[in-house]
Design a protein around this motif. Structure first.
Motif, mmCIF file in Angstrom:
data_model
loop_
_atom_site.group_PDB
_atom_site.id
_atom_site.type_symbol
_atom_site.label_atom_id
_atom_site.label_comp_id
_atom_site.label_asym_id
_atom_site.label_seq_id
_atom_site.Cartn_x
_atom_site.Cartn_y
_atom_site.Cartn_z
ATOM 1 N N SER A 26 49.523 55.518 62.147
ATOM 2 C CA SER A 26 49.107 56.675 61.350
ATOM 3 C C SER A 26 47.859 57.302 61.965
ATOM 4 O O SER A 26 47.233 56.729 62.857
ATOM 5 N N ARG A 27 47.463 58.448 61.452
ATOM 6 C CA ARG A 27 46.248 59.112 61.939
ATOM 7 C C ARG A 27 45.039 58.214 61.769
ATOM 8 O O ARG A 27 44.184 58.135 62.647
ATOM 9 N N CYS A 78 48.529 66.499 72.008
ATOM 10 C CA CYS A 78 49.437 66.105 70.924
ATOM 11 C C CYS A 78 48.742 66.380 69.595
ATOM 12 O O CYS A 78 47.779 65.708 69.236
ATOM 13 N N ALA A 81 49.638 65.975 66.456
ATOM 14 C CA ALA A 81 49.701 64.935 65.428
ATOM 15 C C ALA A 81 48.726 63.800 65.711
ATOM 16 O O ALA A 81 48.132 63.225 64.805
ATOM 17 N N GLN A 82 48.537 63.472 66.977
ATOM 18 C CA GLN A 82 47.709 62.328 67.334
ATOM 19 C C GLN A 82 46.265 62.714 67.643
ATOM 20 O O GLN A 82 45.343 62.022 67.235
ATOM 21 N N ASN A 104 44.167 66.237 64.705
ATOM 22 C CA ASN A 104 44.318 66.191 63.253
ATOM 23 C C ASN A 104 42.935 66.116 62.596
ATOM 24 O O ASN A 104 41.955 65.742 63.231
#
Length: 148
Positions: free
Chosen positions: A46-47, A74, A76-77, A80
């Motif tokens: 997860s983050r 990226c 999402a990675q 965020n």
């Protein structure tokens, strides 16, 4: 996933553990890569889990005052709010000597990084060890990869 069944003639159906490796490669001469490793029973991807690996790395270089991090593009990675607000926290934190942190992102499609060669060394180390039965074997393989 561990154990790695391609190394065995027969595979016994058993739950397998997922091993994770977040690599940080410092581009200063004579610096070894830092691999933050964990498995699925400890955390996931997860983050928050990824952000905690950045914290572990930054603690290992806590006396650095200025740092540039090159990250994959990226969203999402590496783009965020959890990670970005964490970076604000560490620059203002008393736990680290960090005064400035610059984030640089590779252009999409141009993501060859120094960490890629380290990941290759980890794969070579896993193959050289032969059979990988558990997380301790994986840990040893990563340690030997950092020496090469």
């Amino acid at each position: 996933m561990l154990p790695r069944p391609e190394m065995f003639k027969e595979v016994i159906f058993t739950p397998r553990i997922i091993a994770f490796n977040q690599s940080f490669v410092v581009t200063v001469k004579h610096s070894l890569p830092t691999a933050v490793i964990w498995h699925g029973a400890i955390a996931g991807r997860s983050r928050e889990d990824i952000t905690s690996t950045f914290f572990a790395f930054l603690l290992s270089v806590r006396d650095s005052k200025h740092m540039i991090l090159w990250l994959e593009n990226c969203a999402a990675q590496n783009k965020n709010w959890t990670l970005l607000t964490f970076f604000i926290y560490v620059v203002n934190s008393e736990e680290l000597a960090l005064k400035s942190l610059t984030l640089k992102y590779f252009e999409p499609g141009h993501t060859f990084m120094a960490a890629d060669s380290f990941h290759h060394q980890v794969e070579r180390s896993l193959k050289k060890m032969g059979k990988i039965y558990d997380f301790e074997d994986f840990t040893e393989a990563v340690k030997h990869a950092t020496i090469n």
